[in-house]
Design a protein around this motif. Structure first.
Motif, short mmCIF file in Angstrom:
data_model
loop_
_atom_site.label_atom_id
_atom_site.label_comp_id
_atom_site.label_asym_id
_atom_site.label_seq_id
_atom_site.Cartn_x
_atom_site.Cartn_y
_atom_site.Cartn_z
N ILE A 32 1.10 -1.10 0.13
CA ILE A 32 -0.05 -0.11 -0.19
C ILE A 32 1.16 1.09 0.06
N ALA A 33 2.06 0.82 0.56
CA ALA A 33 2.98 2.42 0.55
C ALA A 33 3.81 2.43 -0.75
N ALA A 34 3.78 1.58 -1.08
CA ALA A 34 4.30 1.65 -2.25
C ALA A 34 3.19 1.99 -3.85
N ALA A 83 13.63 3.84 10.04
CA ALA A 83 12.24 3.18 9.59
C ALA A 83 12.57 4.06 8.45
N ALA A 84 13.14 5.14 7.77
CA ALA A 84 13.38 5.59 6.18
C ALA A 84 14.53 4.78 6.02
N ALA A 108 8.19 5.92 5.08
CA ALA A 108 7.81 5.70 6.64
C ALA A 108 6.25 6.47 7.09
N ILE A 109 6.30 7.60 6.57
CA ILE A 109 5.10 8.25 7.41
C ILE A 109 3.67 8.02 6.53
N ILE A 114 -0.64 3.70 8.88
CA ILE A 114 -0.91 3.00 8.85
C ILE A 114 -0.53 2.08 9.74
N ASP A 115 0.50 1.19 9.64
CA ASP A 115 0.25 0.79 11.09
C ASP A 115 -0.48 1.14 12.32
N MET A 116 -0.55 2.64 12.47
CA MET A 116 -1.27 2.83 13.62
C MET A 116 -3.00 2.01 13.06
#
Length: 123
Positions: A32-34, A83-84, A108-109, A114-116
């Protein structure tokens, strides 16, 4: 009775099923991030799987060597930057992955947000 023999055994040790589920969630979050992050691209399903594996291994090594939580919001700004860097370094291990440093920061943001929302540790 076996608990008395080994008092150092923890009850919270993750099972293989939990580890596999965490890995699948990580792969989905990374995909999703990508997809939504400019400058962060992973090609194909196997690319996503290998990227999740590489990011997980690099993150694990950082946690073991430096005793540091490398999740985007695990240690404030330093955890976010680590993380970045983990995302950026992963492109050198995964041929199907390309990311600019700005893309790694934005990724990373996105992963942190999404991790939250999704329970479980992602990166």
């Amino acid at each position: 009775m076996s608990e008395e023999r080994n008092p150092n055994r923890t009850q919270d040790a993750p099972s293989w099923g939990k580890l596999f589920l965490r890995f699948i969630i990580s792969a989905i979050v990374i995909a999703i991030a990508a997809f939504i992050t400019p400058g962060f691209r992973i090609e194909g399903l196997w690319g996503v799987v290998f990227a999740a594996l590489a990011i997980s291994i690099i993150n694990y090594l950082i946690e073991r060597v430096f005793n540091f939580d490398a999740s985007p919001f695990g240690r404030g700004i330093v955890g976010f930057l680590v993380a970045a860097v983990v995302i950026y370094i992963s492109q050198f291990v995964v041929p199907a992955m390309t990311v600019t440093f700005l893309g790694a920061i934005i990724g990373a943001i996105v992963i942190g947000i999404i991790d939250m929302v999704i329970p479980g540790k992602t990166i």
